[in-house]
Design an enzyme around this catalytic site. Structure first.
Site, PDB file in Angstrom:
ATOM      1  N   LYS A 249       0.855  -1.242   0.099  1.00  0.00           N
ATOM      2  CA  LYS A 249       0.089   0.145  -0.016  1.00  0.00           C
ATOM      3  C   LYS A 249       1.240   1.662  -0.322  1.00  0.00           C
ATOM      4  O   LYS A 249       0.193   2.259  -0.114  1.00  0.00           O
ATOM      5  CB  LYS A 249      -1.578   0.563   1.137  1.00  0.00           C
ATOM      6  CG  LYS A 249      -1.810  -1.004   0.748  1.00  0.00           C
ATOM      7  CD  LYS A 249      -3.248  -0.859   1.673  1.00  0.00           C
ATOM      8  CE  LYS A 249      -4.544  -1.898   1.017  1.00  0.00           C
ATOM      9  NZ  LYS A 249      -5.943  -1.521   1.721  1.00  0.00           N
TER      10      LYS A 249
ATOM     11  N   LYS B 132      -3.424  -8.775  -6.662  1.00  0.00           N
ATOM     12  CA  LYS B 132      -4.843  -9.280  -5.587  1.00  0.00           C
ATOM     13  C   LYS B 132      -6.037  -8.144  -6.628  1.00  0.00           C
ATOM     14  O   LYS B 132      -5.898  -6.682  -6.652  1.00  0.00           O
ATOM     15  CB  LYS B 132      -4.384  -8.702  -4.682  1.00  0.00           C
ATOM     16  CG  LYS B 132      -5.319  -9.003  -3.305  1.00  0.00           C
ATOM     17  CD  LYS B 132      -5.126  -8.842  -2.187  1.00  0.00           C
ATOM     18  CE  LYS B 132      -6.489  -7.791  -1.307  1.00  0.00           C
ATOM     19  NZ  LYS B 132      -5.828  -7.291  -0.527  1.00  0.00           N
TER      20      LYS B 132
ATOM     21  N   LYS C   8     -10.750  -3.637  -3.916  1.00  0.00           N
ATOM     22  CA  LYS C   8     -11.856  -2.728  -4.067  1.00  0.00           C
ATOM     23  C   LYS C   8     -10.815  -1.356  -4.611  1.00  0.00           C
ATOM     24  O   LYS C   8     -11.037  -0.209  -5.509  1.00  0.00           O
ATOM     25  CB  LYS C   8     -12.395  -2.174  -2.981  1.00  0.00           C
ATOM     26  CG  LYS C   8     -12.992  -3.421  -2.311  1.00  0.00           C
ATOM     27  CD  LYS C   8     -13.677  -3.165  -0.813  1.00  0.00           C
ATOM     28  CE  LYS C   8     -14.137  -4.124  -0.058  1.00  0.00           C
ATOM     29  NZ  LYS C   8     -12.594  -3.798   0.647  1.00  0.00           N
TER      30      LYS C   8
HETATM   31  N1  AQP Z   1      -8.638 -10.618  -3.824  1.00  0.00           N
HETATM   32  C1  AQP Z   1      -8.853 -11.062  -2.368  1.00  0.00           C
HETATM   33  N2  AQP Z   1      -8.974 -12.664  -2.891  1.00  0.00           N
HETATM   34  C2  AQP Z   1      -9.528 -13.213  -1.705  1.00  0.00           C
HETATM   35  N3  AQP Z   1     -10.033 -12.677  -0.436  1.00  0.00           N
HETATM   36  C3  AQP Z   1     -10.222 -11.352  -0.728  1.00  0.00           C
HETATM   37  N4  AQP Z   1     -10.032 -10.345   0.519  1.00  0.00           N
HETATM   38  C4  AQP Z   1      -9.917  -9.286  -0.125  1.00  0.00           C
HETATM   39  N5  AQP Z   1      -9.287  -9.478  -1.207  1.00  0.00           N
HETATM   40  C5  AQP Z   1      -9.199 -10.133  -1.988  1.00  0.00           C
HETATM   41  C6  AQP Z   1     -10.103 -10.572   1.862  1.00  0.00           C
HETATM   42  O1  AQP Z   1     -11.557  -9.615   2.200  1.00  0.00           O
HETATM   43  C7  AQP Z   1     -12.163  -9.144   3.084  1.00  0.00           C
HETATM   44  C8  AQP Z   1     -12.239  -8.161   3.327  1.00  0.00           C
HETATM   45  O2  AQP Z   1     -10.810  -7.179   3.138  1.00  0.00           O
HETATM   46  P1  AQP Z   1     -11.182  -5.651   3.147  1.00  0.00           P
HETATM   47  O3  AQP Z   1     -12.331  -5.260   2.920  1.00  0.00           O
HETATM   48  O4  AQP Z   1     -10.996  -5.588   4.929  1.00  0.00           O
HETATM   49  O5  AQP Z   1      -9.948  -5.228   2.312  1.00  0.00           O
HETATM   50  P2  AQP Z   1      -8.051  -5.749   1.832  1.00  0.00           P
HETATM   51  O6  AQP Z   1      -8.293  -6.984   2.040  1.00  0.00           O
HETATM   52  O7  AQP Z   1      -7.495  -4.512   1.576  1.00  0.00           O
HETATM   53  O8  AQP Z   1     -10.029  -5.640   0.761  1.00  0.00           O
HETATM   54  P3  AQP Z   1      -9.547  -4.882  -0.455  1.00  0.00           P
HETATM   55  O9  AQP Z   1     -10.464  -5.074  -1.447  1.00  0.00           O
HETATM   56  O10 AQP Z   1      -7.985  -4.932  -1.197  1.00  0.00           O
HETATM   57  O11 AQP Z   1      -9.846  -3.353  -0.392  1.00  0.00           O
HETATM   58  P4  AQP Z   1      -8.759  -2.171  -0.420  1.00  0.00           P
HETATM   59  O12 AQP Z   1      -8.485  -1.901  -2.156  1.00  0.00           O
HETATM   60  O13 AQP Z   1      -9.760  -1.490   0.027  1.00  0.00           O
HETATM   61  O14 AQP Z   1      -7.473  -1.452  -0.015  1.00  0.00           O
HETATM   62  C9  AQP Z   1     -10.690  -9.844   4.010  1.00  0.00           C
HETATM   63  O15 AQP Z   1     -10.578 -10.645   4.473  1.00  0.00           O
HETATM   64  C10 AQP Z   1      -9.700 -10.006   2.440  1.00  0.00           C
HETATM   65  O16 AQP Z   1      -8.799 -11.205   3.209  1.00  0.00           O
END
Ligand code: AQP
Length: 327
Positions: free
Chosen positions: A111, A191, A194
């Site tokens: 990040k 990965k 969002k």
């Molecule tokens: N690509 C992924 N594959 C499998 N699991 C995923 N998770 C997120 N992306 C994937 C799981 O979703 C849960 C919630 O995630 P989060 O919203 O707390 O944060 P994150 O992991 O940072 O998700 P994003 O979509 O990548 O959000 P941003 O872009 O805002 O940082 C977690 O249990 C995560 O493992």
């Protein structure tokens, strides 16, 4: 009942990575554990965000989670900032967590590259807040996607440190891994996230979902329709395993390897399977969007219940750390 805690950030559109890596797993656990699920708005502000969008994103995140099966009568779903003890416990954890432990976290490194202009203390401290989220409820298990395993390991380390220094207080929580591996984005490299425009949102219009899948990267070694493909190197195949069992995908696996089907043919089958799977969820989302008061009340009720637990644990923590006199 053993207790479970997990969270999701209201940082944007909930995507199939969140669903397959986390939410689907969460929904399957609600009758066997005391499940506490949290919309982590304080985590969401560690990257750039639009204050004007925050409340609608929180509400949409709640709606989608409920639609995916987090029935508010059978589990707790609340907003992190509604229980202020989360940030209070984070401060205590900050004071026992070496900076080096936080700096070596993969998510922080990733990040920091993604948000070079905004590498703030909150971004570094994200895992300490996550540890506080989990330990505030003395959770035994944490169902998260593979990308979060390292943070849960640090949570265990923080629990051990606290217990050693101030006396046995927190259990060491364990990861409950999902069946599906980490879902990569449509570029097939990073990965699915969002905050990166590489996702398929659960509630996006059908034609947009198809367009995203149609142009998604597959096995890059397969240059022509007549070349044999390799499903082991294909992100579309991995995503498909989230919606169909390996046995049901055997024919596609074989046809792909023999070039009997092309990538677009496979994408069309995935699209049909995925939309069939998501149809009841998408329909429930539409209903809940018309019933926002029900969602708000559910969030408030859960926050009241979680706050009761949090206040008690914080009291214990304050006493053990000498912040308040022991009765
Ligand atoms: N690509 C992924 N594959 C499998 N699991 C995923 N998770 C997120 N992306 C994937 C799981 O979703 C849960 C919630 O995630 P989060 O919203 O707390 O944060 P994150 O992991 O940072 O998700 P994003 O979509 O990548 O959000 P941003 O872009 O805002 O940082 C977690 O249990 C995560 O493992």
């Amino acid at each position: 009942m053993k207790r479970i805690f997990s969270g999701i950030q209201p940082t944007g559109e909930i995507h199939i990575g969140n669903y397959l890596g986390a939410i689907q797993n969460w929904a399957s656990l609600i009758d066997d554990y005391d499940c506490i699920y949290c919309i982590v708005d304080y985590h969401a502000i560690t990257i750039d965000f639009d204050p004007g969008m925050m409340q609608s994103r929180i509400m949409e995140t709640a709606i989608i989670n409920i639609a995916c099966g987090l029935d508010p009568d059978r589990c707790s779903l609340f907003v992190q900032s509604h229980v202020p003890e989360h940030t209070e416990l984070t401060w205590i954890f900050n004071c026992i967590t070496p900076i080096g432990e936080l700096e070596r976290m993969t998510q922080f490194k990733d990040k920091s590259k993604q948000h070079r202009h905004n590498i703030n203390i909150g971004l570094l401290d994200y895992p300490a807040l996550q540890a506080a989220d989990i330990l505030l409820y003395k959770a035994h298990f944490v169902p998260v996607g593979e990308d979060q395993f390292q943070h849960v390991e640090l949570t265990r380390e923080i629990a051990r440190k606290f217990n050693r220094r101030f006396g046995e207080t927190f259990p060491e929580p364990q990861v409950l891994p999902p069946d599906t591996p980490r879902i990569l984005g449509l570029d097939g490299k990073k990965k699915m996230s969002k905050s990166m425009n590489n996702y398929v949102g659960l509630t996006e219009p059908e034609d947009e979902i198809w367009e995203k899948l149609r142009t998604a990267v597959t096995d890059e070694a397969r240059k022509r329709r007549t070349d044999p493909g390799n499903p082991d190197r294909c992100n579309i195949f991995t995503i498909h395993t989230g919606f169909k069992s390996r046995e049901d995908l055997e024919a596609i696996d074989r046809d792909c390897r023999e070039a009997a089907i092309g990538c677009v043919d496979h994408k069309r089958i995935l699209y049909d399977d995925m939309m069939a799977h998501l149809a009841p969820i998408r329909s429930r989302v539409r209903e809940l969007r018309e019933n926002v008061d029900y969602v708000k009340e559910a969030l408030e009720k859960s926050a009241r219940r979680c706050r009761e637990i949090a206040v008690e644990v914080m009291d214990e923590v304050r006493a053990k750390t000498g912040i308040r006199p022991v009765n």
